[in-house]
Design a protein around this motif. Structure first.
Motif, mmCIF file in Angstrom:
data_model
loop_
_atom_site.group_PDB
_atom_site.id
_atom_site.type_symbol
_atom_site.label_atom_id
_atom_site.label_comp_id
_atom_site.label_asym_id
_atom_site.label_seq_id
_atom_site.Cartn_x
_atom_site.Cartn_y
_atom_site.Cartn_z
ATOM 1 N N PHE A 130 0.880 -1.201 -0.075
ATOM 2 C CA PHE A 130 0.012 -0.127 -0.001
ATOM 3 C C PHE A 130 0.823 1.280 -0.119
ATOM 4 O O PHE A 130 0.545 2.327 -0.627
ATOM 5 N N TYR A 131 2.105 1.092 0.699
ATOM 6 C CA TYR A 131 3.088 2.371 0.720
ATOM 7 C C TYR A 131 3.349 2.505 -0.904
ATOM 8 O O TYR A 131 3.503 3.714 -1.426
ATOM 9 N N LEU A 132 3.753 1.485 -1.502
ATOM 10 C CA LEU A 132 4.324 1.730 -2.943
ATOM 11 C C LEU A 132 3.082 2.092 -3.715
ATOM 12 O O LEU A 132 3.484 3.071 -4.626
ATOM 13 N N VAL A 133 1.692 1.725 -3.551
ATOM 14 C CA VAL A 133 0.875 2.216 -4.389
ATOM 15 C C VAL A 133 0.403 3.821 -4.407
ATOM 16 O O VAL A 133 0.315 4.407 -5.069
ATOM 17 N N ARG A 160 1.735 6.615 -7.034
ATOM 18 C CA ARG A 160 0.357 6.842 -7.331
ATOM 19 C C ARG A 160 -0.298 5.798 -8.490
ATOM 20 O O ARG A 160 -0.827 6.429 -9.258
ATOM 21 N N PHE A 161 -0.131 4.595 -8.238
ATOM 22 C CA PHE A 161 -1.018 3.455 -9.135
ATOM 23 C C PHE A 161 -2.441 3.640 -8.733
ATOM 24 O O PHE A 161 -3.070 3.357 -9.620
ATOM 25 N N TYR A 162 -2.674 4.355 -7.502
ATOM 26 C CA TYR A 162 -4.330 4.292 -7.426
ATOM 27 C C TYR A 162 -5.058 5.206 -8.489
ATOM 28 O O TYR A 162 -6.048 5.190 -8.901
ATOM 29 N N ARG A 163 -4.136 6.264 -9.219
ATOM 30 C CA ARG A 163 -4.704 6.802 -10.268
ATOM 31 C C ARG A 163 -4.957 6.172 -11.775
ATOM 32 O O ARG A 163 -5.683 6.173 -12.304
ATOM 33 N N VAL A 164 -3.925 5.070 -11.655
ATOM 34 C CA VAL A 164 -3.886 4.257 -12.956
ATOM 35 C C VAL A 164 -5.017 3.100 -12.880
ATOM 36 O O VAL A 164 -5.856 3.141 -13.831
#
Length: 125
Positions: free
Chosen positions: A40-43, A47-51
């Motif tokens: 979750f820290y890497l997400v 900013r993988f949550y945008r993809v």
């Protein structure tokens, strides 16, 4: 993350085992929780949550912390009850309880930041 790592190392390096299944459960819970927190820290870092918009990231983070905290609390209670005054195992259980408390604080802060801030920010008149 640091308290989980310390708890894992304390239990891993303990010399004498009284009940191997209890401590292997503690090791699995701590390392899985540590890996998921790192994920979750890497997400958030990259900013993988945008993809990946098909995933509800606040809900998945909340579920991860709830389930992980509950499993960590159970593992810490089991480790504390099976330690029999062995210093490494007692230290692992203590750091497990500290990590449980910190995960509860993280749940509260995550809820407070995502839900309370959004509900008060939308109420402009």
């Amino acid at each position: 993350m640091v308290t989980l790592l310390i708890a894992f190392i304390c239990v891993l390096r303990s010399a004498s085992w009284t009940n191997y299944s209890a401590y292997s459960y503690f090791e699995v819970v701590t390392i899985c929780d540590l890996i998921m927190i790192l994920a979750f820290y890497l997400v958030h870092l990259f900013r993988f949550y945008r993809v990946l918009t098909c995933i509800s990231w606040p809900l998945s983070e909340l579920l991860h912390y709830l389930i992980g905290t509950l499993l960590l609390l159970i593992a810490s209670i089991v480790a504390a009850s099976k330690s029999y005054n062995q210093s490494g195992l007692v230290a692992g259980a203590i750091f497990g309880f500290m990590a449980t408390f910190l995960c509860m604080a993280s749940i509260w802060l995550s809820y407070k930041i995502s839900c309370v801030t959004q509900s008060t920010g939308d109420a402009k008149v």
